[in-house]
Design a protein around this motif. Sequence first.
Motif, PDB file in Angstrom:
ATOM      1  N   ASN A  54       0.801  -1.179   0.022  1.00  0.00           N
ATOM      2  CA  ASN A  54       0.069   0.018  -0.024  1.00  0.00           C
ATOM      3  C   ASN A  54       0.816   1.328   0.019  1.00  0.00           C
ATOM      4  O   ASN A  54       1.580   1.471   1.055  1.00  0.00           O
ATOM      5  CB  ASN A  54      -0.927  -0.075   1.289  1.00  0.00           C
ATOM      6  N   VAL A  55       0.911   1.910  -0.979  1.00  0.00           N
ATOM      7  CA  VAL A  55       1.718   3.263  -1.195  1.00  0.00           C
ATOM      8  C   VAL A  55       0.876   4.392  -1.354  1.00  0.00           C
ATOM      9  O   VAL A  55       1.544   5.541  -1.726  1.00  0.00           O
ATOM     10  CB  VAL A  55       2.555   3.006  -2.437  1.00  0.00           C
ATOM     11  N   THR A  56      -0.386   4.591  -0.851  1.00  0.00           N
ATOM     12  CA  THR A  56      -1.158   5.534  -0.731  1.00  0.00           C
ATOM     13  C   THR A  56      -0.463   7.024  -0.143  1.00  0.00           C
ATOM     14  O   THR A  56      -0.456   7.974  -0.663  1.00  0.00           O
ATOM     15  CB  THR A  56      -2.592   5.186   0.043  1.00  0.00           C
ATOM     16  N   ALA A  57      -0.015   6.838   0.888  1.00  0.00           N
ATOM     17  CA  ALA A  57       0.670   7.801   1.594  1.00  0.00           C
ATOM     18  C   ALA A  57       1.778   8.541   0.798  1.00  0.00           C
ATOM     19  O   ALA A  57       2.074   9.659   0.866  1.00  0.00           O
ATOM     20  CB  ALA A  57       1.500   7.419   2.972  1.00  0.00           C
ATOM     21  N   LYS A  58       2.391   7.948  -0.143  1.00  0.00           N
ATOM     22  CA  LYS A  58       3.507   8.345  -0.970  1.00  0.00           C
ATOM     23  C   LYS A  58       3.081   9.271  -1.940  1.00  0.00           C
ATOM     24  O   LYS A  58       3.798  10.167  -2.752  1.00  0.00           O
ATOM     25  CB  LYS A  58       4.352   7.389  -1.585  1.00  0.00           C
ATOM     26  N   PHE A  59       1.863   9.425  -2.099  1.00  0.00           N
ATOM     27  CA  PHE A  59       1.214  10.061  -3.483  1.00  0.00           C
ATOM     28  C   PHE A  59      -0.095  11.053  -3.121  1.00  0.00           C
ATOM     29  O   PHE A  59      -1.289  10.553  -3.396  1.00  0.00           O
ATOM     30  CB  PHE A  59       0.757   8.985  -4.521  1.00  0.00           C
ATOM     31  N   PRO A  60       0.003  12.132  -2.596  1.00  0.00           N
ATOM     32  CA  PRO A  60      -0.962  13.042  -2.102  1.00  0.00           C
ATOM     33  C   PRO A  60      -1.867  13.195  -3.521  1.00  0.00           C
ATOM     34  O   PRO A  60      -3.059  13.660  -3.273  1.00  0.00           O
ATOM     35  CB  PRO A  60      -0.253  14.424  -1.699  1.00  0.00           C
ATOM     36  N   GLU A  61      -1.234  13.155  -4.807  1.00  0.00           N
ATOM     37  CA  GLU A  61      -2.199  13.302  -5.864  1.00  0.00           C
ATOM     38  C   GLU A  61      -3.308  12.278  -5.902  1.00  0.00           C
ATOM     39  O   GLU A  61      -4.103  12.715  -6.741  1.00  0.00           O
ATOM     40  CB  GLU A  61      -1.209  13.001  -7.187  1.00  0.00           C
ATOM     41  N   LEU A  62      -3.570  11.441  -5.168  1.00  0.00           N
ATOM     42  CA  LEU A  62      -4.414  10.574  -5.115  1.00  0.00           C
ATOM     43  C   LEU A  62      -5.801  11.190  -4.996  1.00  0.00           C
ATOM     44  O   LEU A  62      -6.999  10.751  -5.264  1.00  0.00           O
ATOM     45  CB  LEU A  62      -4.180   9.294  -4.330  1.00  0.00           C
ATOM     46  N   GLN A  63      -5.720  12.417  -3.998  1.00  0.00           N
ATOM     47  CA  GLN A  63      -7.082  13.151  -3.828  1.00  0.00           C
ATOM     48  C   GLN A  63      -7.488  13.413  -5.200  1.00  0.00           C
ATOM     49  O   GLN A  63      -8.785  13.587  -5.471  1.00  0.00           O
ATOM     50  CB  GLN A  63      -6.689  13.992  -2.901  1.00  0.00           C
ATOM     51  N   GLU A  64      -6.747  14.340  -5.907  1.00  0.00           N
ATOM     52  CA  GLU A  64      -7.074  14.658  -7.376  1.00  0.00           C
ATOM     53  C   GLU A  64      -7.595  13.506  -8.069  1.00  0.00           C
ATOM     54  O   GLU A  64      -8.655  13.543  -9.094  1.00  0.00           O
ATOM     55  CB  GLU A  64      -6.080  15.481  -8.082  1.00  0.00           C
ATOM     56  N   VAL A  65      -7.096  12.322  -8.122  1.00  0.00           N
ATOM     57  CA  VAL A  65      -7.199  11.028  -8.983  1.00  0.00           C
ATOM     58  C   VAL A  65      -8.812  10.687  -8.369  1.00  0.00           C
ATOM     59  O   VAL A  65      -9.353  10.292  -9.368  1.00  0.00           O
ATOM     60  CB  VAL A  65      -6.171   9.936  -8.500  1.00  0.00           C
ATOM     61  N   GLY A  66      -8.867  10.521  -7.173  1.00  0.00           N
ATOM     62  CA  GLY A  66     -10.465  10.278  -6.917  1.00  0.00           C
ATOM     63  C   GLY A  66     -11.509  11.209  -7.498  1.00  0.00           C
ATOM     64  O   GLY A  66     -12.520  10.638  -7.851  1.00  0.00           O
ATOM     65  N   ARG A  67     -11.187  12.348  -7.603  1.00  0.00           N
ATOM     66  CA  ARG A  67     -12.124  13.046  -8.228  1.00  0.00           C
ATOM     67  C   ARG A  67     -12.290  13.206  -9.579  1.00  0.00           C
ATOM     68  O   ARG A  67     -13.376  13.405 -10.436  1.00  0.00           O
ATOM     69  CB  ARG A  67     -11.925  14.749  -7.934  1.00  0.00           C
ATOM     70  N   SER A  68     -11.387  12.496 -10.410  1.00  0.00           N
ATOM     71  CA  SER A  68     -11.420  12.245 -11.732  1.00  0.00           C
ATOM     72  C   SER A  68     -12.030  10.793 -12.121  1.00  0.00           C
ATOM     73  O   SER A  68     -12.527  10.591 -13.355  1.00  0.00           O
ATOM     74  CB  SER A  68      -9.784  11.995 -12.341  1.00  0.00           C
ATOM     75  N   ILE A  69     -12.260   9.983 -10.951  1.00  0.00           N
ATOM     76  CA  ILE A  69     -13.011   8.723 -11.308  1.00  0.00           C
ATOM     77  C   ILE A  69     -14.306   9.105 -10.899  1.00  0.00           C
ATOM     78  O   ILE A  69     -14.904   9.251 -10.001  1.00  0.00           O
ATOM     79  CB  ILE A  69     -12.497   7.666 -10.270  1.00  0.00           C
ATOM     80  N   GLN A  70     -15.344   8.788 -11.915  1.00  0.00           N
ATOM     81  CA  GLN A  70     -16.567   9.414 -11.979  1.00  0.00           C
ATOM     82  C   GLN A  70     -17.492   8.090 -11.844  1.00  0.00           C
ATOM     83  O   GLN A  70     -18.410   7.747 -12.291  1.00  0.00           O
ATOM     84  CB  GLN A  70     -17.204   9.931 -13.500  1.00  0.00           C
ATOM     85  N   SER A  71     -16.994   7.374 -10.776  1.00  0.00           N
ATOM     86  CA  SER A  71     -17.783   6.061 -10.404  1.00  0.00           C
ATOM     87  C   SER A  71     -17.515   6.053  -8.774  1.00  0.00           C
ATOM     88  O   SER A  71     -16.552   6.193  -8.299  1.00  0.00           O
ATOM     89  CB  SER A  71     -17.091   4.765 -10.958  1.00  0.00           C
ATOM     90  N   HIS A  72     -18.579   5.521  -8.016  1.00  0.00           N
ATOM     91  CA  HIS A  72     -18.529   5.860  -6.418  1.00  0.00           C
ATOM     92  C   HIS A  72     -17.397   4.729  -6.126  1.00  0.00           C
ATOM     93  O   HIS A  72     -16.607   4.822  -4.948  1.00  0.00           O
ATOM     94  CB  HIS A  72     -19.815   5.309  -5.996  1.00  0.00           C
TER      95      HIS A  72
END
Length: 300
Positions: A54-72
């Motif tokens: 799990n490398v989530t903490a290494k990539f703050p960009e994932l917050q923006e990634v989540g907004r780009s995914i138009q599926s719950h």
Amino acid sequence: MLFTPIKPMLLQMGNNNEIIDSDEYIYDIKWDGWRILLHKEGDRVEAFTRHGNNVTAKFPELQEVGRSIQSHTAIIDCEGVVLRNGVSVFDDFAFRGRLSNTSKIQQATLTHPATFIAFDVLATDKTHTNKRLVERKEILSSIIEPSSNLLVTPSIGGNGSNIFQLTKDRGMEGIVGKRINSTYKTNHRSHDWLKYKHFKIADFVILGYKENPFTVLVGKRLSSGKYKPLANVEFGFKPEEKTAFREIAKQIVTKVERDMTWLEPILCCKVQYLEKTNTGSLRIVSFKGFNFDNVPETIN
């Protein structure tokens, strides 16, 4: 399945001289970074490597990634990269992956911004792994609104040879050919997915070797007169080549340190490699034969 490590579907190596130009195949650009599976539910987004880290903490960009995914809910297969002029730079993403200090990670989002390039979808509100690739591609495009941090890789149907040449001209890693009817099989290396890479071959000096496993250390001469190691070459040797090498090597040994036998830098060989890192080291190497008539050039 959601927010748990998944071992993704893997590729077989294809023959660059046998790229199939057929409507039965879709060709994607092969991006050079880390294989990442993105998991999303609501505002929660996590990233896992192909090995389950799990490398989530290494990539703050994932917050923006989540907004780009138009599926719950979604599980998306992608390559994590850092792009420079449209070309992925492996060293730069590997640098991001090594960081653990929060302030350095934040700074790296500016100097080494991560982009996740999606090429498949395993699930949304339901599982899609049993659907055909062409159907999964349609679902993927329908749920992603492209941004600077999340893109869908371009795909071309049937014309693999042209896109392979295009990626070579652009200095990219290569392409991936996939059967349009292939299903997604987790933890499986499939002949339905074939990778074609742009390798290079050059001459290098053999600086030393070790056994168990048999590995040759190669490098080049610096302008200072010293030699710089560039790669450990383990693969590509025939049994008879190892035998011949040992006979020559025992005559030019300079010293033995633990498991490494150092040699006079007078024996050269050809090495196939994918690319050079920023420090000059070689990535993805294999032995391609001895060269008894050539002394490799000096590097600065």
